[in-house]
Design a protein around this motif. Sequence first.
Motif, PDB file in Angstrom:
ATOM      1  N   ARG A 175       5.738  47.443  40.312  1.00  0.00           N
ATOM      2  CA  ARG A 175       4.713  46.962  40.943  1.00  0.00           C
ATOM      3  C   ARG A 175       5.201  46.355  42.168  1.00  0.00           C
ATOM      4  O   ARG A 175       6.244  45.917  42.278  1.00  0.00           O
ATOM      5  CB  ARG A 175       4.061  45.650  40.072  1.00  0.00           C
ATOM      6  N   ARG A 176       4.432  46.077  43.289  1.00  0.00           N
ATOM      7  CA  ARG A 176       4.690  45.354  44.587  1.00  0.00           C
ATOM      8  C   ARG A 176       4.228  44.096  44.825  1.00  0.00           C
ATOM      9  O   ARG A 176       3.113  43.993  44.373  1.00  0.00           O
ATOM     10  CB  ARG A 176       4.272  46.409  45.670  1.00  0.00           C
ATOM     11  N   ILE A 177       4.824  43.467  45.434  1.00  0.00           N
ATOM     12  CA  ILE A 177       4.587  41.923  45.812  1.00  0.00           C
ATOM     13  C   ILE A 177       3.598  42.069  46.862  1.00  0.00           C
ATOM     14  O   ILE A 177       3.885  42.626  47.817  1.00  0.00           O
ATOM     15  CB  ILE A 177       5.679  41.058  46.122  1.00  0.00           C
ATOM     16  N   PRO A 178       2.270  41.660  46.654  1.00  0.00           N
ATOM     17  CA  PRO A 178       1.183  41.582  47.920  1.00  0.00           C
ATOM     18  C   PRO A 178       1.838  41.103  49.073  1.00  0.00           C
ATOM     19  O   PRO A 178       2.523  39.989  49.137  1.00  0.00           O
ATOM     20  CB  PRO A 178      -0.115  40.884  47.477  1.00  0.00           C
ATOM     21  N   MET A 179       1.407  41.635  50.225  1.00  0.00           N
ATOM     22  CA  MET A 179       1.705  41.375  51.301  1.00  0.00           C
ATOM     23  C   MET A 179       3.511  41.584  51.857  1.00  0.00           C
ATOM     24  O   MET A 179       3.726  41.606  52.925  1.00  0.00           O
ATOM     25  CB  MET A 179       1.412  39.751  51.611  1.00  0.00           C
ATOM     26  N   LEU A 180       4.096  41.875  50.827  1.00  0.00           N
ATOM     27  CA  LEU A 180       5.622  41.977  51.142  1.00  0.00           C
ATOM     28  C   LEU A 180       6.094  43.302  51.001  1.00  0.00           C
ATOM     29  O   LEU A 180       6.983  43.838  51.533  1.00  0.00           O
ATOM     30  CB  LEU A 180       6.617  41.065  50.239  1.00  0.00           C
ATOM     31  N   GLY A 181       5.275  43.868  49.994  1.00  0.00           N
ATOM     32  CA  GLY A 181       5.692  45.448  49.569  1.00  0.00           C
ATOM     33  C   GLY A 181       7.128  45.572  48.926  1.00  0.00           C
ATOM     34  O   GLY A 181       7.462  46.706  48.659  1.00  0.00           O
ATOM     35  N   MET A 182       7.769  44.444  48.463  1.00  0.00           N
ATOM     36  CA  MET A 182       8.912  44.492  47.586  1.00  0.00           C
ATOM     37  C   MET A 182       8.549  44.780  46.144  1.00  0.00           C
ATOM     38  O   MET A 182       7.337  44.295  45.468  1.00  0.00           O
ATOM     39  CB  MET A 182       9.702  43.093  47.703  1.00  0.00           C
ATOM     40  N   ALA A 183       9.635  44.890  45.435  1.00  0.00           N
ATOM     41  CA  ALA A 183       9.357  45.116  43.885  1.00  0.00           C
ATOM     42  C   ALA A 183       9.057  43.957  43.593  1.00  0.00           C
ATOM     43  O   ALA A 183       9.733  42.735  43.677  1.00  0.00           O
ATOM     44  CB  ALA A 183      10.423  45.811  43.503  1.00  0.00           C
ATOM     45  N   GLU A 184       8.109  43.602  42.407  1.00  0.00           N
ATOM     46  CA  GLU A 184       7.900  42.434  41.818  1.00  0.00           C
ATOM     47  C   GLU A 184       9.168  42.018  40.893  1.00  0.00           C
ATOM     48  O   GLU A 184       9.158  40.936  40.671  1.00  0.00           O
ATOM     49  CB  GLU A 184       6.609  42.584  40.827  1.00  0.00           C
ATOM     50  N   GLY A 185       9.761  42.815  40.243  1.00  0.00           N
ATOM     51  CA  GLY A 185      10.821  42.691  39.770  1.00  0.00           C
ATOM     52  C   GLY A 185      12.054  41.650  40.310  1.00  0.00           C
ATOM     53  O   GLY A 185      12.667  41.139  39.724  1.00  0.00           O
ATOM     54  N   TRP A 186      11.968  41.522  41.978  1.00  0.00           N
ATOM     55  CA  TRP A 186      12.703  40.493  42.617  1.00  0.00           C
ATOM     56  C   TRP A 186      12.391  39.320  42.053  1.00  0.00           C
ATOM     57  O   TRP A 186      13.290  38.258  42.316  1.00  0.00           O
ATOM     58  CB  TRP A 186      12.907  40.842  43.991  1.00  0.00           C
ATOM     59  N   ARG A 187      11.386  38.976  41.638  1.00  0.00           N
ATOM     60  CA  ARG A 187      11.132  37.590  41.301  1.00  0.00           C
ATOM     61  C   ARG A 187      11.741  37.247  40.092  1.00  0.00           C
ATOM     62  O   ARG A 187      12.049  36.053  39.558  1.00  0.00           O
ATOM     63  CB  ARG A 187       9.474  37.377  40.869  1.00  0.00           C
ATOM     64  N   ALA A 188      12.263  38.054  39.116  1.00  0.00           N
ATOM     65  CA  ALA A 188      12.985  38.152  37.880  1.00  0.00           C
ATOM     66  C   ALA A 188      14.316  38.283  37.834  1.00  0.00           C
ATOM     67  O   ALA A 188      15.019  37.529  36.984  1.00  0.00           O
ATOM     68  CB  ALA A 188      12.248  38.950  36.786  1.00  0.00           C
ATOM     69  N   VAL A 189      14.672  38.750  38.957  1.00  0.00           N
ATOM     70  CA  VAL A 189      16.251  38.797  38.957  1.00  0.00           C
ATOM     71  C   VAL A 189      17.048  37.465  39.265  1.00  0.00           C
ATOM     72  O   VAL A 189      18.116  37.549  38.469  1.00  0.00           O
ATOM     73  CB  VAL A 189      16.701  39.677  40.283  1.00  0.00           C
ATOM     74  N   PRO A 190      16.542  36.500  39.849  1.00  0.00           N
ATOM     75  CA  PRO A 190      17.272  35.244  39.934  1.00  0.00           C
ATOM     76  C   PRO A 190      17.246  34.744  38.361  1.00  0.00           C
ATOM     77  O   PRO A 190      18.378  33.894  38.053  1.00  0.00           O
ATOM     78  CB  PRO A 190      16.590  34.251  40.593  1.00  0.00           C
ATOM     79  N   MET A 191      16.413  34.891  37.437  1.00  0.00           N
ATOM     80  CA  MET A 191      16.538  34.608  36.074  1.00  0.00           C
ATOM     81  C   MET A 191      17.648  35.341  35.340  1.00  0.00           C
ATOM     82  O   MET A 191      18.438  34.534  34.599  1.00  0.00           O
ATOM     83  CB  MET A 191      15.265  35.037  35.328  1.00  0.00           C
ATOM     84  N   VAL A 192      17.926  36.490  35.671  1.00  0.00           N
ATOM     85  CA  VAL A 192      19.098  37.202  35.134  1.00  0.00           C
ATOM     86  C   VAL A 192      20.610  36.690  35.804  1.00  0.00           C
ATOM     87  O   VAL A 192      21.296  36.262  34.901  1.00  0.00           O
ATOM     88  CB  VAL A 192      19.074  38.849  35.371  1.00  0.00           C
ATOM     89  N   ILE A 193      20.435  36.340  36.851  1.00  0.00           N
ATOM     90  CA  ILE A 193      21.680  35.772  37.608  1.00  0.00           C
ATOM     91  C   ILE A 193      21.892  34.527  37.006  1.00  0.00           C
ATOM     92  O   ILE A 193      22.856  34.095  36.601  1.00  0.00           O
ATOM     93  CB  ILE A 193      21.381  35.816  39.009  1.00  0.00           C
ATOM     94  N   CYS A 194      20.864  33.534  36.924  1.00  0.00           N
ATOM     95  CA  CYS A 194      21.142  32.167  36.578  1.00  0.00           C
ATOM     96  C   CYS A 194      21.421  32.135  34.912  1.00  0.00           C
ATOM     97  O   CYS A 194      22.445  31.619  34.663  1.00  0.00           O
ATOM     98  CB  CYS A 194      19.865  31.474  36.451  1.00  0.00           C
ATOM     99  N   GLY A 195      20.891  33.105  34.094  1.00  0.00           N
ATOM    100  CA  GLY A 195      21.285  33.246  32.889  1.00  0.00           C
ATOM    101  C   GLY A 195      22.811  33.986  32.446  1.00  0.00           C
ATOM    102  O   GLY A 195      23.368  33.076  31.821  1.00  0.00           O
ATOM    103  N   VAL A 196      23.080  34.589  33.220  1.00  0.00           N
ATOM    104  CA  VAL A 196      24.616  35.240  32.894  1.00  0.00           C
ATOM    105  C   VAL A 196      25.535  34.350  33.412  1.00  0.00           C
ATOM    106  O   VAL A 196      26.434  33.881  32.861  1.00  0.00           O
ATOM    107  CB  VAL A 196      24.621  36.481  34.040  1.00  0.00           C
ATOM    108  N   LEU A 197      25.353  33.484  34.809  1.00  0.00           N
ATOM    109  CA  LEU A 197      26.214  32.611  35.168  1.00  0.00           C
ATOM    110  C   LEU A 197      26.453  31.227  34.447  1.00  0.00           C
ATOM    111  O   LEU A 197      27.322  30.678  34.073  1.00  0.00           O
ATOM    112  CB  LEU A 197      26.016  31.976  36.570  1.00  0.00           C
ATOM    113  N   SER A 198      25.090  30.988  33.641  1.00  0.00           N
ATOM    114  CA  SER A 198      25.179  29.884  32.742  1.00  0.00           C
ATOM    115  C   SER A 198      25.869  30.017  31.689  1.00  0.00           C
ATOM    116  O   SER A 198      26.687  29.123  31.210  1.00  0.00           O
ATOM    117  CB  SER A 198      23.554  29.392  32.362  1.00  0.00           C
TER     118      SER A 198
END
Length: 172
Positions: free
Chosen positions: A129-152
């Motif tokens: 899915r794409r983020i409206p108005m930005l055209g980026m993948a919606e998954g970029w909103r969840a990537v920081p969760m992964v980074i935070c979880g791994v680093l934590s």
Amino acid sequence: MSEFPDPTAVRGPVYRAFDLLARICMTVAGIQLVFLVAIFGWLVFGRYVLNDTPTWVEQAALLLVVWITFLGAAAGVWTKAHLSIDFVREMLPMPVRVPLRWIAVIGVIIFGCYLAWHGWELAEKTWKRRIPMLGMAEGWRAVPMVICGVLSVLFSLVHLAALARGEDPLEF
């Protein structure tokens, strides 16, 4: 000159590497915060001066807030600046305090694993899915969760090792 030694000079290479990683997280989050302020400035200028509201700002701001929050939270786990109620634990007698420190660090590890795993699933499921108005993948909103979880998890494993060596985690 301070009478206290630089903690990074006393610690080994693992500590210095993780300290650098936490500083990078905070630096990236800080830069993103500057961009967030700048795009809201553009929003106000566009709306009230140009009478042409830039519609992409809201979606970009939402994306930036997620990244800023999770990168800051990961760094907070390393520096032990995250939200916690440790003053109650630290007022207790030492025989009670020590096991509660272990439980707290293990709890952060469990939560970090959960956050990373489900963040990965969310990113994977929303990537097409794409983020409206930005055209980026919606998954970029969840990537920081992964980074935070791994680093934590990684940061907490270092804290757990310090506890196992008998070090005071408040002095870490």
